[in-house]
Design an enzyme around this catalytic site. Structure first.
Site, PDB file in Angstrom:
ATOM      1  N   GLU A 236      32.003  47.837  42.543  1.00 27.89           N
ATOM      2  CA  GLU A 236      30.842  48.575  43.050  1.00 27.89           C
ATOM      3  C   GLU A 236      31.268  49.823  43.816  1.00 27.89           C
ATOM      4  OE1 GLU A 236      27.032  47.276  45.734  1.00 27.89           O
ATOM      5  OE2 GLU A 236      27.701  45.889  44.176  1.00 27.89           O
TER       6      GLU A 236
ATOM      7  N   TYR B  37      32.061  37.266  52.123  1.00 32.43           N
ATOM      8  CA  TYR B  37      30.954  38.052  51.561  1.00 32.43           C
ATOM      9  C   TYR B  37      29.746  38.087  52.498  1.00 32.43           C
ATOM     10  CZ  TYR B  37      27.587  39.787  48.153  1.00 32.43           C
ATOM     11  OH  TYR B  37      26.637  40.541  47.510  1.00 32.43           O
TER      12      TYR B  37
ATOM     13  N   ASP C 163      29.547  43.606  43.523  1.00 30.91           N
ATOM     14  CA  ASP C 163      29.266  42.577  44.513  1.00 30.91           C
ATOM     15  C   ASP C 163      28.582  41.382  43.868  1.00 30.91           C
ATOM     16  OD1 ASP C 163      30.411  44.099  46.434  1.00 30.91           O
ATOM     17  OD2 ASP C 163      28.599  44.455  47.608  1.00 30.91           O
TER      18      ASP C 163
END
Length: 699
Positions: free
Chosen positions: A7, A300, A103
């Site tokens: 990303e 994350y 992601d």
């Protein structure tokens, strides 16, 4: 060769370093049989309305609702170079497979798939799905690449979310803006969120405080209170009756109690605590956490789970020990690790809870930016608390009788501080610590039933009922998370307004569009609706401001993810709602002056035919999607020591030219008169001069 698409470039570099793609090229890295490139966030997005029909550039009631039959994606103007790189790589003959390393969530899936489809790529796809940027997690992820088809439901849900937001945003914003002659930004999640705030302010404004009175008895080592009384005279009468009366211990109850440690952080609970304890906005917390993730120091960020998976149990004691040794606030406090308290496979969806990583051990923590360091310490503190021992204490409740009336007192004796010792040590190090949730209760003296106690004093304490509190980001995030929850199915996976990943952006948009203001009051920052926000919620129909409806949409999107609902059915429901809205909505009578007074219109925009109005720094098109502006202090006007007036701008907009006197010449130092001609290429506004012809053909 296999092509990996991340990303962001920073993430791509981390992935490339682990898999051996270390040779830098223009827009990608190469090596060891891999090509690694990146998307720069949302490279492609849904096209603007005027792409479907040039007439849609103007906002007109007769064009509504705008419901595209065949949706189009476009690449952003500033991102075409990187898209060209990706398109070339995706379609290169030597590339046999494409790995989606964006992601691991709904938006990441949409970012990759949009580019893949726009590039016309037909190569086989795989999915890298990781919750940490640690080297070991990256290696394990590449060793276990998943079939891309496993995430088709996630892609469908992401695309439906984007289309629904587009439809509601375009149609509702244009409908209400045209009808009420203002630019009124309306969003699928934004408007119900705003409605929560407006409703809270209405409750505060209409609240009438009610006084109450409490009689207290001062006894040896403690005080006891009676029940609240509405009548002051009755309270004074009770106080008088108690003075000189006997006080007898009627009941003594002792209970051992335990307070479990808090669960680990998901993104929303972290944002709430960071707002309350550190003063950060939800967006700041997300940005800091994203940076920590990319630096391999946290897992994350965009997760809605507060638990870990069973495969993490074995390594958890080592991680807890590393974190404890890295955190200064835990010095002198024994550390325990009850892994069972934080492990629950059934409560982990796409990603487990936010925790620090083992890279903490060798990181330069003092060298981190202040915000990142503070958020990392907060995440570390929560991990240590979550696996610590429970807080145990003995609670004593005493009931005494005086003048025929019962009075009560409570006391607390800590037996084992447990996780609260870590929590208190962490808070002690904060610059502005919030008060504890409840005042520390003192222990009571040893008492026995039937015992008589000497009375040293009585008092009547006056209090008032308090209104609801203004929303802060902490309390609003909580309200967004639970909005409509009571009316949702028990098994609904997603409840509330928005998702952990989108809530911060919604709040920022409400602030940037002027509907919401952040106002500091003492140590907290309150979220206050503007005048226009209250007016908007007044005229919006229920379906556009109902938290329940939007929460239901989030639930349906999660059903699409699981393949239980077709995207077509979901989109048909959105379209039908907007069709009905346009056909049935009537302007509410008497609302002409509900909104802020309209700005005086100087003329029509040459680009979109919208209204151009004067603001402090220039003359702006009032159509928010149009960027046309004539600046008052642009270099061109400043060099001529002039500012464009309303009359000059009106002429420029109407005729494309305006006569201006007293223009300054840098060459001669004198002034002159000329005709200013407007030159607009659709992106930049410029001017040129035309001079009158003098006699004899001279100018």
């Amino acid at each position: 060769m296999k092509l990996v698409i991340a990303e962001k470039s920073s993430v791509a570099q981390s992935l490339a370093a682990v898999i051996g793609a270390t040779t830098r090229k223009d827009g990608y890295l190469e090596g060891n049989g891999w090509l690694v490139s990146w998307c720069v966030g949302h490279l492609a997005g849904l096209a603007d309305a005027d792409v479907y029909n040039p007439n849609y550039a103007k906002w007109r009631y007769d064009d509504l609702p705008i419901l595209p039959e065949h949706w189009q994606m476009v690449v952003g103007k500033d991102k075409k170079k990187q898209f060209a790189v990706l398109k070339q790589l995706m379609n290169a003959p030597n590339v046999t497979e494409v790995v989606n390393a964006c992601d691991a969530g709904r938006e990441g899936e949409l970012i990759f798939r949009s580019v893949y489809e726009l590039a016309g790529c037909t190569k086989p796809m795989k999915r890298l799905w990781i919750s940490s940027m640690e080297d070991s997690a990256i290696r394990e992820g590449f060793a276990n690449l998943r079939p891309s088809a496993d995430y088709d439901g996630l892609r469908d849900a992401a695309l439906c979310r984007a289309k629904a937001d587009w439809l509601v945003g375009i149609n509702a914003t244009r409908l209400f803006s045209v009808l009420y002659h203002r630019t009124l930004n309306i969003g699928r999640v934004m408007s119900p969120t705003l409605a929560l705030i407006v409703q809270r302010e209405a409750e505060i404004n209409t609240f009438q405080p009610v006084p109450f009175y409490t009689v207290t008895l001062e006894l040896p080592g403690f005080s006891a209170s009676g029940e609240r009384m509405a009548d002051k005279a009755a309270a004074e009468q009770l106080k008088a009756a108690c003075q000189g009366a006997d006080v007898t211990v009627k009941k003594v109850e002792r209970r051992d109690k335990s307070e479990k440690p808090p669960a680990l952080y998901d993104l929303t609970t972290l944002q709430r605590d960071a707002n309350r304890l550190l003063g950060y906005t939800a967006q700041q917390t997300l940005d800091y956490l994203q940076n920590l993730y990319e630096k391999k120091l946290c897992t994350y960020p965009r997760t809605d789970s507060r638990y870990l998976t069973s495969d993490m149990a074995e390594g958890l004691p080592v991680l807890v020990n590393l974190v404890a040794n890295a955190m200064p606030f835990r010095k002198g406090i024994a550390i325990s690790c009850d892994a069972g308290a934080v492990i629950n496979d059934k409560k982990v969806t796409d990603h487990h809870a936010v925790i620090p990583t083992c890279n903490l051990q060798n990181a330069d923590l003092p060298g981190l930016p202040v915000g990142e360091k503070a958020v990392l310490e907060l995440v570390a503190q929560r991990l240590l608390c979550a696996v610590a021992d429970p807080h145990t204490y003995a609670e004593t409740a005493v009931t005494v009788e005086c003048a025929g009336t019962e009075f009560t007192a409570k006391g607390k004796t800590v037996k084992r501080p447990g996780w609260l010792a870590l929590d208190a040590a962490y808070r002690a190090g904060l610059k502005s610590t919030e008060p504890d949730k409840e005042a520390e209760e003192k222990s009571l003296p040893e008492l026995t039933e039937g015992q008589n106690l000497p009375l040293s004093g009585t008092a009547v304490k006056e209090g008032k009922t308090t209104p609801p509190k203004h929303f802060t980001e902490d309390t609003l995030l909580s309200a967004m998370e639970t909005a409509g929850k009571a009316d949702m199915p028990e098994d609904a996976e997603r409840k509330g307004l928005g998702t952990p990943a989108t809530r911060a952006g919604i709040l920022e948009k409400l602030v940037s569009t002027g509907f919401l203001e952040r106002k500091k009051s003492k140590k907290t920052v309150q979220l206050m609706p503007s005048h226009d926000a209250v007016s908007l919620i007044t005229v919006l129909p229920e379906q556009l401001q109902s938290p329940l409806l939007t929460a239901e949409w989030e639930h349906r999107l999660s059903e699409i993810e699981r393949g239980e609902l077709s995207p077509e059915d979901f989109m048909a429901g959105i379209s039908a709602m907007l069709q009905e809205l346009v056909e049935t909505y009537q302007v509410i009578k008497g609302t002409e002056y509900l909104f802020s007074p309209p700005r005086e219109v100087v003329g029509k925009c040459p680009r979109c035919c919208g209204d151009v109005a004067e603001l402090q720094k220039g003359f702006f098109c009032q159509n928010e999607s149009c960027k046309f502006v004539i600046w008052k202090n642009s270099k061109w006007w400043a060099a001529k020591k002039k500012q464009p007036t309303k009359a000059v701008v009106a002429a420029l907009l109407k005729d494309g030219r305006a006569r201006v006197t007293g223009l300054y010449s840098e060459k001669t130092g004198k002034t002159y008169d000329a005709t200013v001609v407007l030159e607009d290429d659709g992106q930049y506004v410029g001017f040129k001069l035309e001079f009158d012809r003098q006699e004899g053909g001279k100018r």
